[in-house]
Design an enzyme around this catalytic site. Sequence first.
Site, mmCIF file in Angstrom:
data_model
loop_
_atom_site.group_PDB
_atom_site.id
_atom_site.type_symbol
_atom_site.label_atom_id
_atom_site.label_comp_id
_atom_site.label_asym_id
_atom_site.label_seq_id
_atom_site.Cartn_x
_atom_site.Cartn_y
_atom_site.Cartn_z
ATOM 1 N N SER A 1 -68.650 26.816 -78.542
ATOM 2 C CA SER A 1 -69.943 27.147 -77.944
ATOM 3 C C SER A 1 -69.715 27.854 -76.611
ATOM 4 O O SER A 1 -68.931 28.799 -76.563
ATOM 5 C CB SER A 1 -70.781 25.871 -77.834
ATOM 6 O OG SER A 1 -72.145 26.204 -77.738
ATOM 7 N N GLN A 2 -70.344 27.387 -75.504
ATOM 8 C CA GLN A 2 -70.193 28.139 -74.253
ATOM 9 C C GLN A 2 -68.727 28.236 -73.815
ATOM 10 O O GLN A 2 -68.354 29.174 -73.109
ATOM 11 C CB GLN A 2 -71.061 27.539 -73.133
ATOM 12 C CG GLN A 2 -70.635 26.162 -72.661
ATOM 13 C CD GLN A 2 -71.597 25.551 -71.630
ATOM 14 O OE1 GLN A 2 -72.731 25.985 -71.486
ATOM 15 N NE2 GLN A 2 -71.149 24.524 -70.908
ATOM 16 N N MET B 1 -71.287 22.650 -74.080
ATOM 17 C CA MET B 1 -72.251 22.025 -73.177
ATOM 18 C C MET B 1 -72.516 20.568 -73.567
ATOM 19 O O MET B 1 -72.689 20.245 -74.737
ATOM 20 C CB MET B 1 -73.529 22.853 -73.279
ATOM 21 C CG MET B 1 -74.823 22.188 -73.029
ATOM 22 S SD MET B 1 -76.091 23.473 -73.315
ATOM 23 C CE MET B 1 -77.541 22.472 -73.151
ATOM 24 N N ASP C 1 -77.380 28.163 -87.654
ATOM 25 C CA ASP C 1 -77.417 27.667 -86.278
ATOM 26 C C ASP C 1 -78.854 27.481 -85.790
ATOM 27 O O ASP C 1 -79.651 28.412 -85.827
ATOM 28 C CB ASP C 1 -76.680 28.660 -85.366
ATOM 29 C CG ASP C 1 -76.178 28.019 -84.096
ATOM 30 O OD1 ASP C 1 -76.958 27.304 -83.448
ATOM 31 O OD2 ASP C 1 -74.997 28.216 -83.765
ATOM 32 N N HIS D 1 -74.897 24.678 -85.844
ATOM 33 C CA HIS D 1 -74.002 24.889 -84.707
ATOM 34 C C HIS D 1 -72.800 23.938 -84.703
ATOM 35 O O HIS D 1 -72.972 22.723 -84.711
ATOM 36 C CB HIS D 1 -74.813 24.712 -83.418
ATOM 37 C CG HIS D 1 -74.129 25.286 -82.211
ATOM 38 N ND1 HIS D 1 -73.720 26.596 -82.137
ATOM 39 C CD2 HIS D 1 -73.780 24.721 -81.027
ATOM 40 C CE1 HIS D 1 -73.156 26.817 -80.956
ATOM 41 N NE2 HIS D 1 -73.183 25.697 -80.265
#
Length: 304
Positions: free
Chosen positions: A113-114, A39, A231, A287
Site C-alpha cells: 500500500s502506501q 497505513m 480494491d 486491497h
Amino acid sequence: MTSPSLQHLFFGTIQLLVVILGSVQGSNTTTPLVIWHGMGDSCCNPLSMGAIKKMVEEEVPGVYVLSLKIGETIIQDTENSFFMDVNAQVAFVCDQLSKDPNLKGGYNAMGFSQGGQFLRAVAQRCPSPPMKTLISVGGQHQGVYGLPRCPGESSHICDWIRKQLNSGAYTDFVQKHLVQAQYWHDPLNEELYRTHSLFLADVNQERVVNETYKKNLQSLEKFVMVKFLKDTIVDPVDTEWFGFLKPGQAKETETLQESILYKEDRLGLAEMDKAGKLVFLTSDGDHLQFTREWFNTKLLPYIR
Ligand SMILES: *[C@@H]1O[C@H](CO)[C@@H](O)[C@H](O)[C@H]1NC(C)=O
Ligand SMILES: *[C@@H]1O[C@H](CO)[C@@H](O)[C@H](O)[C@H]1NC(C)=O
C-alpha cells in the site's frame, strides 16, 4: 619446537578453513529484502508483515528480510504511518538502510500500500545501497482522491482523516501532519496539488524535473506494480499501476502511458517501459488480499 611437518599441517588446516568459510559465504547468494508496511500497520504484526517475513524466509532459505519499523516502538511505528511527515520517514529509512551491513551489496524492496510509493521515494533519493527490484503491492503512485474504506481496525482514525482531507488537504498544517494528505491528489485542483503537495508532487516531478530522481529510478532492474482488481480501499485503483483521473475532472481515468508524466518522460518511466523494466501484475482480490500460491507464483520470481 614444532617440526616442519606439524607447521604444514597447522597452516594447511587454516587454509582449508578459509576455503570452507569462503564457499559458505559464496553460496549465500540470496538478495536481501526490505519491506515497508501500509497505513495503520506495523513492521511486526504477526498477521501481516510478520507473516510475509516468515513466508519469504521459508521460501528463500538464508535470505535476510528487514521489515521496516518507523520509530522506536511498534506503537510509534503504527502512529507514524498516519502522522509522521513522509519526507522525514523516507530520510529515516535511507539512514537505516545505509547503516545496515547486510544491505551493502544491494537489496530488493517490497512496499505494501502506501509503503509502495514510499519505497519508490527511497529508490529515487537514496541510491546507496542500491535497490535492485522494487515491488509495489497496491501502492498509490499517483496518490488518491478518496479514502472510501480503511484497512484493518483503524476505521475510527480513518473517519477523522477523511474529514481533514476533504476540508483542506493542501493547507500547510494538514500537509505537515497527515501522511495521507501528502499523497492526496485532487484532479480538480491540479495547480494546488502541484504547488502544495509536500511529498507526492516532488517525487513525481510535478514541479521540476530532478535528473537525479530519474537516473536513480532507472537504475532499478525491475519496477513491479500490483493492482488489486476488487480494491475497495484505494480510489482510484488505477493509481496502483501509476494511472490516475484525467486532470480537471473526477470521473474518467487515464493509464500511465496516456499521462503527461509518461509522454514527457519526466520520471524516466517511458524509457524503463521500453526497456522491459516495468511489470504490471494483478491480483483478483480486495486491497492486499492474495494467497500464498499467488505470492509464490507472481512475486517470488522477482526476489529470488
Ligand atoms: C546470508 O546472508 C545474510 C546477510 O548477510 C545473513 O543474514 C544470513 O544469515 C546468511 N544466510 C546464510 C545461510 O548464511
Ligand atoms: C534532486 O534530488 C536529489 C536527491 O534527493 C537532491 O539532493 C537534490 O537537491 C534535488 N535537486 C533539486 C533541484 O530538487
